[in-house]
Design an enzyme around this catalytic site. Structure first.
Site, PDB file in Angstrom:
ATOM      1  CD  GLN A 269      39.528 -22.067 -11.940  1.00 39.10           C
ATOM      2  OE1 GLN A 269      38.729 -22.421 -12.802  1.00 39.10           O
ATOM      3  NE2 GLN A 269      40.410 -22.902 -11.403  1.00 39.10           N
ATOM      4  CD  GLU A 270      40.728 -18.149  -6.786  1.00 41.31           C
ATOM      5  OE1 GLU A 270      40.789 -19.100  -5.980  1.00 41.31           O
ATOM      6  OE2 GLU A 270      41.738 -17.590  -7.250  1.00 41.31           O
ATOM      7  CB  SER A 271      34.619 -19.747  -4.197  1.00 43.85           C
ATOM      8  OG  SER A 271      33.914 -18.634  -4.728  1.00 43.85           O
TER       9      SER A 271
END
Length: 402
Positions: A269-271
């Site tokens: 989700q982040e990267s």
């Protein structure tokens, strides 16, 4: 079985003695296998005589039991009375994306969350029993092994077993289908006349509760990875990048008491598991830590995968600690929302809900607040998608459906 009759006594002491006798099977009954009545024998009766609870429970039982229960022990105790006496709602359920999902030592799911909210309103705990298929769960309900069933069983099957059910959407099936949920997820009971079933109907079809049900359906949206592009990207990332970092995810998960696949879902989700990722706002690395958060978590190099994953794991554990008063089933969602928007923002929402007399430790209520106010605060919309996406990625990883 010998017919047992009772003399009516006007005094409270007599009433207590009478209901205690009804609830306690005789030694003769316990020793005679053919005379055992499961619905009565299974009730655990403690020393009610000297407690205030006796008067409350006695009143419930006397008012709810059919009149013939006072003269025979063959009548089955209504499910509602059993639930209130045991202070536990036992649910027979079939795992599924519209019913419940279990991982990381806790259970969640669209149908399950609704059932927990209903149990909270009754003031009882929830015990969930998993079954392999719909018929097995419904037969468990029919035999008295559960008080209600949470399934997507067909109307035909429930009719064949002479059971009564309530669609959790209260007829608004479109609110489920648009979120990829099964339109016929339902709660099933042995009888439509049982107060447990009647109260459930009022609970589900109340206008405010129905609105929150539709918001909860949005949180459990199952369509995130349904299109081909998203599926291919997710699968390619896990196949090509995860092997390089899996040992780091596993080790840091052990260090901070997490499910390592939850950390993977966060990293995606982040990267998208890009160790060199940089956002326009300056957050960096697999877990996209801000400079301040990195320093606070002891991370000296944000693009070092091991350090980044460790910093994210440590910060998530801190968020879980900050919301230790939230029931474990919902705590991870609070922690993820706080990871995204900061713990003070989440606690501020809690204070607003509490001031209105709304349970501030229910994720369903927090999510409903975010949904209602996202137009005026973009951070709310971001937090909604952040938590919902991670939930979806985690379930997909666990079930290996992509």
């Amino acid at each position: 079985m010998q017919r047992i009759t009772y003399r009516a006594k006007a005094s409270a002491r007599g009433a207590k003695r009478r209901i205690s006798y009804i609830l306690r099977p005789s030694k003769r009954l316990l020793n005679t296998e053919s005379n055992i009545v499961p619905a009565i024998v299974s009730i655990k009766v403690t020393r009610f005589a000297k407690t205030k609870k006796l008067a409350q429970i006695s009143s419930i039982a006397l008012l709810s039991l059919p009149a013939e229960s006072l003269t025979t022990m063959n009548t089955q105790v209504p499910a509602y009375d059993h639930v209130m006496l045991e202070e536990t709602l036992t649910i027979a359920a079939v795992p599924g994306d519209s019913t419940y999902f279990a991982t990381d030592g806790f259970q969640h799911g669209f149908g399950y969350d609704l059932a927990r909210n209903y149990a909270d309103e009754l003031g009882v705990k929830v015990t969930l029993k998993a079954y392999a298929d719909e018929e097995a769960a419904l037969r468990a309900l029919q035999s008295g092994d559960a008080d209600m069933a949470l399934t997507t069983a067909s109307t035909q099957l429930k009719s064949q077993l002479n059971l009564s059910s309530i669609n959790v959407s209260c007829g608004y099936d479109a609110s489920l289908t648009k979120n990829g949920l099964h339109p016929k997820v339902s709660w099933t009971f042995n009888s439509a006349n049982d107060p447990l079933s009647q109260k459930a109907s009022y609970f589900l079809c109340d206008s405010i509760k129905l609105d929150n049900t539709q918001k909860l359906a949005a949180f459990y949206n199952q369509d995130l990875l349904k299109d081909a592009y998203s599926q291919d990207h997710f699968k390619a990332t896990l196949t090509e990048k995860l092997p390089d970092y899996q040992s780091s995810f596993e080790e840091q998960a052990r260090n901070y008491n997490h499910d390592w696949e939850l950390l993977v879902a966060m990293g995606y989700q982040e990267s998208h598991l890009d160790a060199n990722a940089v956002s326009p706002t300056g957050v960096r690395g697999i877990m996209m830590l801000t400079n301040n958060t990195a320093k606070a978590m002891g991370v000296s190099d944000r693009v070092d995968p091991y350090q980044s994953i460790g910093g994210g794991a440590r910060y998530l554990e801190q968020m879980k600690t900050d919301f230790a008063d939230v029931p474990k089933t919902d705590r991870i969602w609070f922690a993820l929302a706080a990871y995204n928007m900061g713990p003070n923002a989440v606690k501020g929402i809690q204070r607003k809900l509490s001031a209105k007399g709304i349970d501030d430790k229910s994720w369903a209520n927090i999510y409903a607040y975010l949904s209602d106010n996202k137009a005026s605060n973009s951070r709310y919309g971001q937090a909604m998608h952040y938590v919902s996406n991670i939930r979806s990625y985690l379930e997909t990883i666990k079930t290996a459906t992509v």
